[in-house]
Design a protein around this motif. Structure first.
Motif, PDB file in Angstrom:
ATOM      1  N   MET A   1       0.835  -1.203   0.000  1.00  0.00           N
ATOM      2  CA  MET A   1       0.000   0.000   0.000  1.00  0.00           C
ATOM      3  C   MET A   1       0.872   1.257   0.000  1.00  0.00           C
ATOM      4  O   MET A   1       0.566   2.218  -0.695  1.00  0.00           O
ATOM      5  CB  MET A   1      -0.905  -0.027   1.230  1.00  0.00           C
ATOM      6  N   THR A   2       1.948   1.242   0.770  1.00  0.00           N
ATOM      7  CA  THR A   2       2.830   2.393   0.863  1.00  0.00           C
ATOM      8  C   THR A   2       3.467   2.711  -0.485  1.00  0.00           C
ATOM      9  O   THR A   2       3.581   3.888  -0.863  1.00  0.00           O
ATOM     10  CB  THR A   2       3.930   2.147   1.912  1.00  0.00           C
ATOM     11  N   LEU A   3       3.855   1.667  -1.217  1.00  0.00           N
ATOM     12  CA  LEU A   3       4.454   1.881  -2.528  1.00  0.00           C
ATOM     13  C   LEU A   3       3.459   2.545  -3.481  1.00  0.00           C
ATOM     14  O   LEU A   3       3.805   3.486  -4.195  1.00  0.00           O
ATOM     15  CB  LEU A   3       4.931   0.554  -3.117  1.00  0.00           C
ATOM     16  N   PHE A   4       2.204   2.075  -3.471  1.00  0.00           N
ATOM     17  CA  PHE A   4       1.187   2.667  -4.347  1.00  0.00           C
ATOM     18  C   PHE A   4       0.908   4.127  -3.983  1.00  0.00           C
ATOM     19  O   PHE A   4       0.801   4.984  -4.860  1.00  0.00           O
ATOM     20  CB  PHE A   4      -0.110   1.862  -4.293  1.00  0.00           C
ATOM     21  N   LEU A   5       0.782   4.403  -2.702  1.00  0.00           N
ATOM     22  CA  LEU A   5       0.548   5.792  -2.286  1.00  0.00           C
ATOM     23  C   LEU A   5       1.744   6.678  -2.617  1.00  0.00           C
ATOM     24  O   LEU A   5       1.584   7.833  -3.005  1.00  0.00           O
ATOM     25  CB  LEU A   5       0.229   5.848  -0.793  1.00  0.00           C
ATOM     26  N   GLY A  62      -6.666  -1.695  -1.151  1.00  0.00           N
ATOM     27  CA  GLY A  62      -7.312  -1.431   0.132  1.00  0.00           C
ATOM     28  C   GLY A  62      -8.766  -1.856   0.194  1.00  0.00           C
ATOM     29  O   GLY A  62      -9.264  -2.221   1.264  1.00  0.00           O
ATOM     30  N   THR A  63      -9.484  -1.810  -0.918  1.00  0.00           N
ATOM     31  CA  THR A  63     -10.922  -2.110  -0.870  1.00  0.00           C
ATOM     32  C   THR A  63     -11.263  -3.550  -1.196  1.00  0.00           C
ATOM     33  O   THR A  63     -12.265  -4.063  -0.723  1.00  0.00           O
ATOM     34  CB  THR A  63     -11.697  -1.201  -1.850  1.00  0.00           C
ATOM     35  N   THR A  64     -10.469  -4.215  -2.009  1.00  0.00           N
ATOM     36  CA  THR A  64     -10.828  -5.576  -2.414  1.00  0.00           C
ATOM     37  C   THR A  64     -10.050  -6.645  -1.681  1.00  0.00           C
ATOM     38  O   THR A  64     -10.475  -7.794  -1.646  1.00  0.00           O
ATOM     39  CB  THR A  64     -10.600  -5.768  -3.929  1.00  0.00           C
ATOM     40  N   GLY A  65      -8.922  -6.313  -1.170  1.00  0.00           N
ATOM     41  CA  GLY A  65      -8.098  -7.318  -0.522  1.00  0.00           C
ATOM     42  C   GLY A  65      -7.392  -8.213  -1.537  1.00  0.00           C
ATOM     43  O   GLY A  65      -6.820  -9.234  -1.165  1.00  0.00           O
ATOM     44  N   ALA A  66      -7.476  -7.862  -2.810  1.00  0.00           N
ATOM     45  CA  ALA A  66      -6.790  -8.632  -3.847  1.00  0.00           C
ATOM     46  C   ALA A  66      -5.294  -8.454  -3.686  1.00  0.00           C
ATOM     47  O   ALA A  66      -4.817  -7.552  -2.999  1.00  0.00           O
ATOM     48  CB  ALA A  66      -7.241  -8.174  -5.226  1.00  0.00           C
ATOM     49  N   GLY A  67      -4.551  -9.288  -4.344  1.00  0.00           N
ATOM     50  CA  GLY A  67      -3.098  -9.239  -4.228  1.00  0.00           C
ATOM     51  C   GLY A  67      -2.485  -8.048  -4.926  1.00  0.00           C
ATOM     52  O   GLY A  67      -3.153  -7.256  -5.603  1.00  0.00           O
ATOM     53  N   THR A  68      -1.174  -7.961  -4.778  1.00  0.00           N
ATOM     54  CA  THR A  68      -0.419  -6.861  -5.356  1.00  0.00           C
ATOM     55  C   THR A  68      -0.447  -6.894  -6.878  1.00  0.00           C
ATOM     56  O   THR A  68      -0.481  -5.847  -7.524  1.00  0.00           O
ATOM     57  CB  THR A  68       1.036  -6.913  -4.858  1.00  0.00           C
ATOM     58  N   VAL A  70      -2.907  -7.968  -8.879  1.00  0.00           N
ATOM     59  CA  VAL A  70      -4.204  -7.455  -9.346  1.00  0.00           C
ATOM     60  C   VAL A  70      -4.262  -5.943  -9.153  1.00  0.00           C
ATOM     61  O   VAL A  70      -4.738  -5.211 -10.034  1.00  0.00           O
ATOM     62  CB  VAL A  70      -5.363  -8.156  -8.598  1.00  0.00           C
ATOM     63  N   ALA A  71      -3.774  -5.467  -8.026  1.00  0.00           N
ATOM     64  CA  ALA A  71      -3.774  -4.031  -7.762  1.00  0.00           C
ATOM     65  C   ALA A  71      -2.871  -3.302  -8.750  1.00  0.00           C
ATOM     66  O   ALA A  71      -3.215  -2.213  -9.243  1.00  0.00           O
ATOM     67  CB  ALA A  71      -3.324  -3.760  -6.329  1.00  0.00           C
ATOM     68  N   THR A  72      -1.730  -3.891  -9.075  1.00  0.00           N
ATOM     69  CA  THR A  72      -0.829  -3.282 -10.052  1.00  0.00           C
ATOM     70  C   THR A  72      -1.469  -3.250 -11.436  1.00  0.00           C
ATOM     71  O   THR A  72      -1.388  -2.232 -12.142  1.00  0.00           O
ATOM     72  CB  THR A  72       0.513  -4.040 -10.105  1.00  0.00           C
ATOM     73  N   ALA A  73      -2.124  -4.333 -11.827  1.00  0.00           N
ATOM     74  CA  ALA A  73      -2.798  -4.380 -13.130  1.00  0.00           C
ATOM     75  C   ALA A  73      -3.910  -3.333 -13.203  1.00  0.00           C
ATOM     76  O   ALA A  73      -4.054  -2.622 -14.203  1.00  0.00           O
ATOM     77  CB  ALA A  73      -3.359  -5.775 -13.382  1.00  0.00           C
ATOM     78  N   ALA A  74      -4.688  -3.211 -12.140  1.00  0.00           N
ATOM     79  CA  ALA A  74      -5.751  -2.207 -12.113  1.00  0.00           C
ATOM     80  C   ALA A  74      -5.153  -0.800 -12.143  1.00  0.00           C
ATOM     81  O   ALA A  74      -5.678   0.089 -12.817  1.00  0.00           O
ATOM     82  CB  ALA A  74      -6.615  -2.393 -10.868  1.00  0.00           C
ATOM     83  N   GLY A  75      -4.058  -0.594 -11.433  1.00  0.00           N
ATOM     84  CA  GLY A  75      -3.392   0.702 -11.440  1.00  0.00           C
ATOM     85  C   GLY A  75      -2.829   1.052 -12.798  1.00  0.00           C
ATOM     86  O   GLY A  75      -2.917   2.207 -13.240  1.00  0.00           O
ATOM     87  N   VAL A  76      -2.263   0.069 -13.493  1.00  0.00           N
ATOM     88  CA  VAL A  76      -1.733   0.309 -14.835  1.00  0.00           C
ATOM     89  C   VAL A  76      -2.865   0.687 -15.794  1.00  0.00           C
ATOM     90  O   VAL A  76      -2.734   1.621 -16.598  1.00  0.00           O
ATOM     91  CB  VAL A  76      -0.951  -0.921 -15.353  1.00  0.00           C
ATOM     92  N   LEU A  77      -3.983  -0.021 -15.711  1.00  0.00           N
ATOM     93  CA  LEU A  77      -5.131   0.312 -16.563  1.00  0.00           C
ATOM     94  C   LEU A  77      -5.649   1.721 -16.274  1.00  0.00           C
ATOM     95  O   LEU A  77      -5.935   2.500 -17.197  1.00  0.00           O
ATOM     96  CB  LEU A  77      -6.250  -0.708 -16.381  1.00  0.00           C
ATOM     97  N   ALA A  78      -5.773   2.057 -14.990  1.00  0.00           N
ATOM     98  CA  ALA A  78      -6.224   3.405 -14.621  1.00  0.00           C
ATOM     99  C   ALA A  78      -5.204   4.449 -15.069  1.00  0.00           C
ATOM    100  O   ALA A  78      -5.565   5.531 -15.546  1.00  0.00           O
ATOM    101  CB  ALA A  78      -6.453   3.492 -13.116  1.00  0.00           C
TER     102      ALA A  78
END
Length: 169
Positions: A1-5, A62-68, A70-78
């Motif tokens: 989470m810290t890396l994403f923020l 933070g909201t889905t509890g998915a792994g890093t 999935v969060a990275t893939a969603a972040g790249v798409l966004a």
């Protein structure tokens, strides 16, 4: 989470810096990249991508509890969506050209009317149209000109005054 923020905050900082240094990346390497990507490497585009990568990844993590992953893939798409929108918006703004700013010399040869009588060799006031807008200017004439008389502009004396003569019909 810290890396994403951290990535999201770094993107915001880069966006603020882009207000000062926009075009730096496109001008690197002796201008080789200039025009190559048509603004895709501009600092606002990179800042938009980086911000949304970080904040989008943090939100998904933070909201889905998915792994890093999935969060990275969603972040790249966004981030890609934000970068594309920033690129399209900046291109639209750069294409928004205005017409040439009118100058006082553009008044020469136009007609108008006297608002305040012009004494011989002295100043009065005339109402003219400049770029479709009414403009009231100081006016000088060799002969006296009465209020309401139609006039022609002979020359622009300054940005706020003109030399005129009455229209003869």
């Amino acid at each position: 989470m810290t890396l994403f923020l951290g990535l999201g905050i770094a993107g915001i900082v880069l966006l603020v810096l882009s207000l000062i240094f926009d075009g730096v990346l496109e001008g690197l390497f002796g201008g080789v990249l200039d025009g190559l990507f048509d603004g895709l490497l501009s600092l606002p585009v990179i800042a938009g991508f980086l911000s949304m990568l970080g904040f989008g990844g943090a939100i998904v993590l933070g909201t889905t509890g998915a792994g890093t992953v999935v969060a990275t893939a969603a972040g790249v798409l966004a981030g890609l969506a934000a970068a594309w929108l920033t690129w399209k918006f900046s291109r639209a703004l750069m294409r928004d050209q205005t017409s040439v700013t009118p100058r006082s010399d553009d008044l020469v040869g136009t007609s108008g009317s006297v608002v305040t009588a012009i004494p011989a060799g002295g100043y009065g006031e005339v109402l003219l149209q400049l770029a479709g807008q009414p403009v009231k200017l100081a006016a000088k004439s060799a002969a006296p000109v009465a209020r309401g008389t139609e006039i022609w502009v002979e020359s622009a004396l300054s940005s706020t005054s003109v030399a005129v003569r009455p229209v003869e019909r």
